[in-house]
Design a protein around this motif. Structure first.
Motif, PDB file in Angstrom:
ATOM      1  N   LEU A  43      23.202  48.124  18.926  1.00  0.00           N
ATOM      2  CA  LEU A  43      22.943  47.638  17.574  1.00  0.00           C
ATOM      3  C   LEU A  43      22.212  46.224  17.886  1.00  0.00           C
ATOM      4  O   LEU A  43      21.294  45.762  16.974  1.00  0.00           O
ATOM      5  N   ALA A  44      22.410  45.321  18.646  1.00  0.00           N
ATOM      6  CA  ALA A  44      21.616  44.163  19.021  1.00  0.00           C
ATOM      7  C   ALA A  44      20.092  44.648  19.471  1.00  0.00           C
ATOM      8  O   ALA A  44      19.406  44.006  18.771  1.00  0.00           O
ATOM      9  N   ILE A  45      19.860  45.567  19.972  1.00  0.00           N
ATOM     10  CA  ILE A  45      18.339  45.750  20.309  1.00  0.00           C
ATOM     11  C   ILE A  45      17.794  46.476  18.799  1.00  0.00           C
ATOM     12  O   ILE A  45      16.636  46.242  18.741  1.00  0.00           O
ATOM     13  N   TYR A  46      18.670  47.291  18.161  1.00  0.00           N
ATOM     14  CA  TYR A  46      18.241  47.750  16.993  1.00  0.00           C
ATOM     15  C   TYR A  46      17.741  46.473  16.060  1.00  0.00           C
ATOM     16  O   TYR A  46      16.749  46.743  15.333  1.00  0.00           O
ATOM     17  N   SER A  47      18.708  45.563  16.198  1.00  0.00           N
ATOM     18  CA  SER A  47      18.342  44.113  15.269  1.00  0.00           C
ATOM     19  C   SER A  47      17.024  43.666  15.597  1.00  0.00           C
ATOM     20  O   SER A  47      16.162  43.148  14.457  1.00  0.00           O
TER      21      SER A  47
ATOM     22  N   LEU B 244       9.770  44.665  13.409  1.00  0.00           N
ATOM     23  CA  LEU B 244       9.140  45.383  12.552  1.00  0.00           C
ATOM     24  C   LEU B 244       8.646  44.910  11.178  1.00  0.00           C
ATOM     25  O   LEU B 244       7.568  44.924  10.389  1.00  0.00           O
ATOM     26  N   LEU B 245       9.611  44.134  10.655  1.00  0.00           N
ATOM     27  CA  LEU B 245       9.560  43.356   9.498  1.00  0.00           C
ATOM     28  C   LEU B 245       8.743  42.160   9.339  1.00  0.00           C
ATOM     29  O   LEU B 245       7.730  42.018   8.519  1.00  0.00           O
ATOM     30  N   ILE B 246       8.635  41.362  10.554  1.00  0.00           N
ATOM     31  CA  ILE B 246       7.738  40.111  10.629  1.00  0.00           C
ATOM     32  C   ILE B 246       6.289  40.559  11.063  1.00  0.00           C
ATOM     33  O   ILE B 246       5.521  40.090  10.651  1.00  0.00           O
TER      34      ILE B 246
ATOM     35  N   PRO C 111      11.721  51.487   5.538  1.00  0.00           N
ATOM     36  CA  PRO C 111      11.072  52.259   6.679  1.00  0.00           C
ATOM     37  C   PRO C 111      11.373  51.784   7.956  1.00  0.00           C
ATOM     38  O   PRO C 111      11.404  52.332   8.910  1.00  0.00           O
ATOM     39  N   ALA C 112      11.376  50.380   8.047  1.00  0.00           N
ATOM     40  CA  ALA C 112      11.632  49.769   9.283  1.00  0.00           C
ATOM     41  C   ALA C 112      13.135  49.930   9.804  1.00  0.00           C
ATOM     42  O   ALA C 112      13.395  50.421  10.824  1.00  0.00           O
ATOM     43  N   THR C 113      14.098  50.041   8.953  1.00  0.00           N
ATOM     44  CA  THR C 113      15.525  50.369   9.329  1.00  0.00           C
ATOM     45  C   THR C 113      15.465  51.912   9.600  1.00  0.00           C
ATOM     46  O   THR C 113      16.163  52.179  10.756  1.00  0.00           O
ATOM     47  N   LEU C 114      14.994  52.612   8.782  1.00  0.00           N
ATOM     48  CA  LEU C 114      15.025  54.212   9.308  1.00  0.00           C
ATOM     49  C   LEU C 114      14.376  54.547  10.448  1.00  0.00           C
ATOM     50  O   LEU C 114      14.807  55.492  11.250  1.00  0.00           O
ATOM     51  N   LEU C 115      13.046  53.758  10.326  1.00  0.00           N
ATOM     52  CA  LEU C 115      12.365  54.106  11.862  1.00  0.00           C
ATOM     53  C   LEU C 115      13.237  53.788  13.075  1.00  0.00           C
ATOM     54  O   LEU C 115      13.168  54.425  14.169  1.00  0.00           O
TER      55      LEU C 115
ATOM     56  N   TRP D 299      17.934  52.988  17.771  1.00  0.00           N
ATOM     57  CA  TRP D 299      19.568  52.577  18.261  1.00  0.00           C
ATOM     58  C   TRP D 299      20.186  54.047  18.697  1.00  0.00           C
ATOM     59  O   TRP D 299      20.912  53.933  19.722  1.00  0.00           O
ATOM     60  N   LEU D 300      19.864  55.142  18.127  1.00  0.00           N
ATOM     61  CA  LEU D 300      20.624  56.172  18.787  1.00  0.00           C
ATOM     62  C   LEU D 300      20.015  56.548  20.286  1.00  0.00           C
ATOM     63  O   LEU D 300      20.870  56.948  21.151  1.00  0.00           O
ATOM     64  N   ALA D 301      18.915  56.409  20.457  1.00  0.00           N
ATOM     65  CA  ALA D 301      18.470  56.544  21.989  1.00  0.00           C
ATOM     66  C   ALA D 301      19.093  55.746  22.989  1.00  0.00           C
ATOM     67  O   ALA D 301      19.356  55.895  23.924  1.00  0.00           O
TER      68      ALA D 301
END
Length: 115
Positions: free
Chosen positions: A71-75, A81-83, A91-95, A100-102
């Protein structure tokens, strides 16, 4: 049904304790850190120890730590991606869910856990 009731009561008590701790600490932004997630995790581990034993709870705690690191890496990746890429939030969260899963699966495999 009884397990859910126990989770509800224990989780509520621990959430309240963490909320009081967060209210005492400065800055107030710490209050969010001591909200629901740690208390629910502690309640879940307590029930796991009671029902399945310590070895099972150890596996659960490893999975929780892998999920937290993922989750930390995902964040961080979502923020980048946002900045930097100026993607919109959806799209940023879905991508980044793929990231996160990997990471989560990779950490669990590395720790010897089953997925």
């Amino acid at each position: 049904m009884t397990e859910y009731l126990i989770r509800f009561v224990v989780g509520g008590v621990v959430v309240s304790a963490f909320a009081m701790l967060g209210d005492v600490l400065r800055p107030k932004s710490f209050a969010g850190l001591f909200g629901a997630a740690p208390s629910v995790a502690l309640a879940t581990l307590g029930i796991a120890i009671y029902q399945h034993g310590v070895d099972y709870a150890v596996l659960q705690s490893h999975a929780m730590m892998a999920g937290a690191l993922a989750l930390a890496i995902y964040s961080v990746v979502v923020c980048q991606l946002l900045i930097r890429a100026r993607l919109r939030a959806l799209p940023a969260t879905l991508l980044t869910l793929v990231v996160w899963l990997a990471v989560a699966v990779g950490l669990l495999k590395l720790a010897g856990g089953a997925t």
